[in-house]
Design a protein around this motif. Structure first.
Motif, PDB file in Angstrom:
ATOM      1  N   ARG A 146       7.385  -6.609   9.938  1.00  0.00           N
ATOM      2  CA  ARG A 146       5.669  -5.912  10.379  1.00  0.00           C
ATOM      3  C   ARG A 146       5.896  -4.535   9.771  1.00  0.00           C
ATOM      4  NH1 ARG A 146       4.466  -5.558  16.446  1.00  0.00           N
ATOM      5  NH2 ARG A 146       6.551  -4.552  16.420  1.00  0.00           N
ATOM      6  N   ASP A 147       5.950  -4.087   8.585  1.00  0.00           N
ATOM      7  CA  ASP A 147       5.892  -2.957   7.966  1.00  0.00           C
ATOM      8  C   ASP A 147       4.678  -2.569   7.356  1.00  0.00           C
ATOM      9  OD1 ASP A 147       8.541  -2.839   8.541  1.00  0.00           O
ATOM     10  OD2 ASP A 147       9.190  -3.457   6.408  1.00  0.00           O
ATOM     11  N   TYR A 148       3.407  -2.906   8.394  1.00  0.00           N
ATOM     12  CA  TYR A 148       2.212  -2.359   8.111  1.00  0.00           C
ATOM     13  C   TYR A 148       1.315  -2.180   9.311  1.00  0.00           C
ATOM     14  CZ  TYR A 148       1.380  -7.308   8.578  1.00  0.00           C
ATOM     15  OH  TYR A 148       1.248  -8.783   9.172  1.00  0.00           O
ATOM     16  N   ASN A 149       0.379  -1.548   9.248  1.00  0.00           N
ATOM     17  CA  ASN A 149      -0.582  -1.473  10.448  1.00  0.00           C
ATOM     18  C   ASN A 149      -1.877  -2.217  10.229  1.00  0.00           C
ATOM     19  OD1 ASN A 149      -2.327  -0.438  12.491  1.00  0.00           O
ATOM     20  ND2 ASN A 149      -2.860   1.235  11.387  1.00  0.00           N
ATOM     21  N   ASP A 150      -1.573  -3.444  11.141  1.00  0.00           N
ATOM     22  CA  ASP A 150      -2.759  -4.469  11.041  1.00  0.00           C
ATOM     23  C   ASP A 150      -4.101  -4.298  11.821  1.00  0.00           C
ATOM     24  OD1 ASP A 150      -1.992  -5.036  13.614  1.00  0.00           O
ATOM     25  OD2 ASP A 150      -1.271  -7.051  13.151  1.00  0.00           O
ATOM     26  N   THR A 151      -4.087  -2.933  12.384  1.00  0.00           N
ATOM     27  CA  THR A 151      -5.309  -2.300  13.081  1.00  0.00           C
ATOM     28  C   THR A 151      -4.973  -2.545  14.739  1.00  0.00           C
ATOM     29  OG1 THR A 151      -7.053  -3.955  12.902  1.00  0.00           O
ATOM     30  CG2 THR A 151      -6.434  -2.478  11.387  1.00  0.00           C
ATOM     31  N   TYR A 173       2.305   3.253   9.333  1.00  0.00           N
ATOM     32  CA  TYR A 173       2.284   2.742   8.152  1.00  0.00           C
ATOM     33  C   TYR A 173       0.672   2.715   7.671  1.00  0.00           C
ATOM     34  CZ  TYR A 173       7.190   0.798   8.614  1.00  0.00           C
ATOM     35  OH  TYR A 173       8.354   0.762   8.979  1.00  0.00           O
ATOM     36  N   PRO A 174       0.598   2.621   6.345  1.00  0.00           N
ATOM     37  CA  PRO A 174      -1.017   2.392   5.857  1.00  0.00           C
ATOM     38  C   PRO A 174      -1.747   1.008   6.562  1.00  0.00           C
ATOM     39  CG  PRO A 174       0.324   3.074   4.053  1.00  0.00           C
ATOM     40  CD  PRO A 174       1.366   2.592   5.257  1.00  0.00           C
ATOM     41  N   ALA A 175      -2.786   0.900   6.464  1.00  0.00           N
ATOM     42  CA  ALA A 175      -3.506  -0.055   7.161  1.00  0.00           C
ATOM     43  C   ALA A 175      -3.517  -1.277   6.175  1.00  0.00           C
ATOM     44  CB  ALA A 175      -5.014   0.199   7.767  1.00  0.00           C
ATOM     45  N   VAL A 176      -3.369  -2.568   6.620  1.00  0.00           N
ATOM     46  CA  VAL A 176      -3.768  -3.860   6.253  1.00  0.00           C
ATOM     47  C   VAL A 176      -4.491  -4.619   7.127  1.00  0.00           C
ATOM     48  CG1 VAL A 176      -2.662  -5.731   4.814  1.00  0.00           C
ATOM     49  CG2 VAL A 176      -1.542  -3.433   4.597  1.00  0.00           C
ATOM     50  N   PRO A 177      -5.520  -4.497   7.212  1.00  0.00           N
ATOM     51  CA  PRO A 177      -6.294  -5.168   8.539  1.00  0.00           C
ATOM     52  C   PRO A 177      -6.276  -7.092   8.211  1.00  0.00           C
ATOM     53  CG  PRO A 177      -7.848  -4.391   6.927  1.00  0.00           C
ATOM     54  CD  PRO A 177      -6.722  -4.041   6.272  1.00  0.00           C
ATOM     55  N   ASP A 178      -5.082  -7.451   8.427  1.00  0.00           N
ATOM     56  CA  ASP A 178      -4.740  -8.765   8.666  1.00  0.00           C
ATOM     57  C   ASP A 178      -4.110  -9.058   9.792  1.00  0.00           C
ATOM     58  OD1 ASP A 178      -6.317  -9.469   6.206  1.00  0.00           O
ATOM     59  OD2 ASP A 178      -4.739  -8.957   4.994  1.00  0.00           O
ATOM     60  N   PRO A 179      -4.812  -8.976  11.146  1.00  0.00           N
ATOM     61  CA  PRO A 179      -3.780  -9.247  12.235  1.00  0.00           C
ATOM     62  C   PRO A 179      -3.602 -10.590  12.276  1.00  0.00           C
ATOM     63  CG  PRO A 179      -6.032  -8.666  12.763  1.00  0.00           C
ATOM     64  CD  PRO A 179      -6.026  -8.531  11.318  1.00  0.00           C
ATOM     65  N   THR A 180      -2.412 -11.144  13.037  1.00  0.00           N
ATOM     66  CA  THR A 180      -2.220 -12.367  13.346  1.00  0.00           C
ATOM     67  C   THR A 180      -2.917 -12.910  14.172  1.00  0.00           C
ATOM     68  OG1 THR A 180       0.370 -11.810  12.636  1.00  0.00           O
ATOM     69  CG2 THR A 180      -0.173 -13.852  14.300  1.00  0.00           C
ATOM     70  N   ALA A 227       3.678   8.649   5.123  1.00  0.00           N
ATOM     71  CA  ALA A 227       4.961   8.889   4.491  1.00  0.00           C
ATOM     72  C   ALA A 227       5.626   7.445   4.350  1.00  0.00           C
ATOM     73  CB  ALA A 227       5.853   9.639   5.622  1.00  0.00           C
ATOM     74  N   GLN A 228       5.225   6.487   5.267  1.00  0.00           N
ATOM     75  CA  GLN A 228       5.737   5.040   4.877  1.00  0.00           C
ATOM     76  C   GLN A 228       4.867   4.191   4.171  1.00  0.00           C
ATOM     77  OE1 GLN A 228       8.722   4.060   5.957  1.00  0.00           O
ATOM     78  NE2 GLN A 228       9.200   5.731   7.570  1.00  0.00           N
ATOM     79  N   SER A 229       5.357   3.299   3.233  1.00  0.00           N
ATOM     80  CA  SER A 229       4.556   2.596   2.486  1.00  0.00           C
ATOM     81  C   SER A 229       4.476   1.208   3.288  1.00  0.00           C
ATOM     82  CB  SER A 229       5.100   2.221   1.051  1.00  0.00           C
ATOM     83  OG  SER A 229       5.319   3.464   0.298  1.00  0.00           O
ATOM     84  N   ALA A 230       3.317   0.345   3.122  1.00  0.00           N
ATOM     85  CA  ALA A 230       3.105  -0.762   3.661  1.00  0.00           C
ATOM     86  C   ALA A 230       3.408  -2.080   2.908  1.00  0.00           C
ATOM     87  CB  ALA A 230       1.866  -0.840   4.195  1.00  0.00           C
ATOM     88  N   THR A 231       3.981  -3.018   3.305  1.00  0.00           N
ATOM     89  CA  THR A 231       4.358  -4.273   2.896  1.00  0.00           C
ATOM     90  C   THR A 231       3.824  -5.362   3.766  1.00  0.00           C
ATOM     91  OG1 THR A 231       5.990  -3.436   1.290  1.00  0.00           O
ATOM     92  CG2 THR A 231       5.760  -5.867   1.668  1.00  0.00           C
ATOM     93  N   ALA A 232       2.709  -6.260   3.581  1.00  0.00           N
ATOM     94  CA  ALA A 232       2.321  -7.304   4.435  1.00  0.00           C
ATOM     95  C   ALA A 232       2.278  -8.809   3.901  1.00  0.00           C
ATOM     96  CB  ALA A 232       0.664  -6.910   4.829  1.00  0.00           C
ATOM     97  N   VAL A 242       0.854  -1.200   0.002  1.00  0.00           N
ATOM     98  CA  VAL A 242       0.068   0.300  -0.041  1.00  0.00           C
ATOM     99  C   VAL A 242       0.979   1.302   0.006  1.00  0.00           C
ATOM    100  CG1 VAL A 242      -2.009   1.249   1.146  1.00  0.00           C
ATOM    101  CG2 VAL A 242      -1.920  -1.254   1.226  1.00  0.00           C
ATOM    102  N   ASP A 243       0.653   2.061  -1.267  1.00  0.00           N
ATOM    103  CA  ASP A 243       1.434   3.470  -1.068  1.00  0.00           C
ATOM    104  C   ASP A 243       0.356   4.317  -0.935  1.00  0.00           C
ATOM    105  OD1 ASP A 243       2.863   5.587  -1.362  1.00  0.00           O
ATOM    106  OD2 ASP A 243       3.421   5.231  -3.695  1.00  0.00           O
ATOM    107  N   GLN A 244       0.352   5.168   0.427  1.00  0.00           N
ATOM    108  CA  GLN A 244      -0.795   6.109   0.388  1.00  0.00           C
ATOM    109  C   GLN A 244      -0.143   7.739   0.720  1.00  0.00           C
ATOM    110  OE1 GLN A 244      -3.876   4.561   2.787  1.00  0.00           O
ATOM    111  NE2 GLN A 244      -4.294   6.671   3.994  1.00  0.00           N
TER     112      GLN A 244
END
Length: 407
Positions: free
Chosen positions: A90-95, A102-109, A53-58, A47-49
Motif C-alpha cells: 500500500r505504498d500510495y495514497n488512494d484518498t 505518499y502521493p495520491a493515486v486515486p484508485d481505492p479498493t 518525501a516518499q514516492s508512490a507505487t500502485a 508517482v515521484d512528487q
C-alpha cells in the motif's frame, strides 16, 4: 471520433458527438437474449512528487463484468459490476486509506455497482436511457466518465437523445447523483441531491465538421463552489486534401456563471483553438486553451475527464484561482502493426502553462504514450509524463504500465 468506455490516445482531440453508455446495445439480430462480457485492466502506476518525501507505487487490477440483454420491442437493459483490487504493498495514497505520506493515486479498493440502466429505442430518431450510466459528451471537456482511473465516474440519470434529421442530434440529461472516481468511502466520492441539467444540440455540415451548442446547469450541494451554469458553442472538423494530407480544426467558446448553491458570483470565459495537420501516419496538432480566473475564483469543469486535458501529471485538475492558459503541442504517429493488424501508436505531448490573471509562469510538461495491441482483445501501453514546476505546484513525474483485456 466518439469516446466510448476508455480514454483513447486522441482523448484531447475533437470528438464528434456524444456517446451512449459504455456497453453498446445488442443488435436485434443477436441470437442470445443475454450476453455477458468481461473487461480486465492491470495497471502499475508510479508517482515521484518533489514536495512529498516518499514516492508512490500502485499496483491495481480492475475487473468489470456485466450482462446486457438483446433488444425486445425497443427495450434493452444492462447491469455491470466493478471490482478494484490492490496487488502488492500500500505504498500510495488512494484518498481513503490514510497513507498521506505518499502521493495520491486515486484508485481505492472497492466492489460496486458501476452501471444499471434500461434503454428504450423505439425508433432511430429516439433513444431514452434511465439509471446509473456513463455519460460522455463531445471530447469530455465538460462531461465524461473518467475511464482513465480504475473506477468510472457515472451518473444516476435519465438521458434522452433525439435525431430530428440526418446529421442533427439533441441530447438532454437530468442527473440527481454523481458517483465519482474516489468511491463511496470518500467524503467526496458521491455527490448526492444534485440537480444537474445537460442540454446539447449538434448539426453536421458536410465536408466541414460538426457545430455544437450546449448549456450545462450544475447545482451541487455537496460541492457548492462548483455549482455553475455554462453556455457554449464548439466546432470540430477535418478536410482531406490531395496527397494524403488532412487538415483538422477545433474551436470552442463558453461562458460560465455561478448557479444554484454557489455562494459566490462568478463570470469566466473559456476559449479553445486547436488546428492540426495529418500527413500519412502522423497527425500533429497545436492548441491554445484558456480557462479564465480573476485571482479569487476560476472556471471549473468538475464533471470532465480531466486527465485528458492540461497534462497527464494532473497538476491542474482544479483550475487555479488565477486561471490557466495552456499552450500545447500534440503529435500522434501510427507506427504500424507489431503483433496484430492493429497498429501500435506513439503519442508525444508538450505543454506550457501560465496564469490568465497576472500572467505568471506555472511550469511546463512533456509526456509520451506508447500503445501496442497484442491480440484482438489484449492491449498494452506505457505512459510517462514529467511536470517541471516554475511558480505553481511542484516537480512531478508519473509513469504507467497497463495491460487491458476485453471479452
Amino acid at each position: 471520433m466518439v469516446l466510448i468506455g476508455s480514454v483513447t490516445p486522441w482523448s484531447s482531440a475533437a470528438a464528434q458527438g456524444t456517446s451512449a453508455p459504455s456497453a453498446p446495445a445488442v443488435s436485434p439480430a443477436s441470437p442470445d437474449p443475454i450476453t455477458p462480457y468481461l473487461h480486465a485492466r492491470y495497471r502499475l502506476e508510479t508517482v515521484d512528487q518533489a514536495d512529498i518525501a516518499q514516492s508512490a507505487t500502485a499496483s491495481t487490477l480492475r475487473l468489470r463484468a456485466g450482462l446486457r440483454t438483446a433488444v425486445w420491442n425497443g427495450l434493452s437493459a444492462l447491469v455491470e459490476g466493478e471490482a478494484v483490487v490492490r496487488l502488492g504493498p500500500r505504498d500510495y495514497n488512494d484518498t481513503v486509506n490514510g497513507r498521506t505520506a505518499y502521493p495520491a493515486v486515486p484508485d481505492p479498493t472497492d466492489v460496486l455497482l458501476n452501471q444499471a440502466y434500461v434503454r428504450w429505442q423505439p425508433a432511430r430518431e429516439l433513444d431514452v436511457v434511465a439509471g446509473r450510466q456513463t455519460v460522455n459528451l463531445d471530447n469530455q471537456r465538460w462531461v465524461g466518465s473518467v475511464d482513465w482511473r480504475q473506477n468510472d465516474q457515472t451518473l444516476d440519470a435519465v438521458r434522452v437523445g433525439i435525431a430530428p434529421a440526418a446529421g442533427a442530434r439533441i441530447d438532454y440529461v437530468h442527473s440527481w447523483r454523481v458517483n465519482r472516481v474516489f468511491g463511496p468511502d470518500s467524503p467526496q466520492g458521491i455527490w448526492r441531491d444534485s440537480n444537474i441539467h445537460l442540454l446539447r444540440g449538434s448539426a453536421t455540415v458536410p465536408t466541414a465538421g460538426t457545430l455544437t451548442a450546449y448549456g450545462y446547469w450544475l447545482d451541487l450541494p455537496a460541492a457548492p463552489a462548483l455549482s455553475s451554469r455554462t453556455l457554449g458553442v464548439r466546432f470540430a472538423g477535418d478536410h482531406a486534401m490531395d496527397g494524403g494530407v488532412k487538415l483538422y480544426m477545433a474551436g470552442e467558446y463558453a461562458h460560465q456563471r455561478s448557479h444554484g448553491a454557489n455562494p459566490r458570483r462568478i463570470g469566466h470565459d473559456y476559449w479553445l483553438i486547436e488546428p492540426g495537420l495529418g500527413v500519412g501516419p502522423v497527425v500533429a496538432r497545436v492548441g491554445y486553451e484558456r480557462l479564465e480566473g480573476d485571482g479569487t475564483t476560476a472556471l471549473q469543469t468538475p464533471l470532465a475527464t480531466l486527465h485528458a486535458f492540461n497534462g497527464w501529471t494532473d497538476r491542474f485538475l482544479t483550475t487555479p484561482a488565477d486561471g490557466l492558459r495552456d499552450l500545447y503541442g500534440d503529435l500522434q504517429w501510427r507506427l504500424g502493426p507489431v503483433f496484430t493488424d492493429a497498429p501500435a501508436t506513439l503519442r508525444l505531448q508538450w505543454h506550457d502553462f501560465n496564469a490568465t490573471h497576472g500572467g505568471r509562469n506555472y511550469g511546463r510538461e512533456a509526456g509520451a504514450w506508447l500503445t501496442v495491441p497484442v491480440t484482438r482483445r489484449i492491449t498494452t501501453s506505457f505512459k510517462l509524463s514529467h511536470y517541471d514546476a516554475q511558480r505553481f505546484a511542484s516537480d512531478t513525474t508519473k509513469a504507467w504500465l497497463s495491460i487491458e483485456a476485453r471479452y
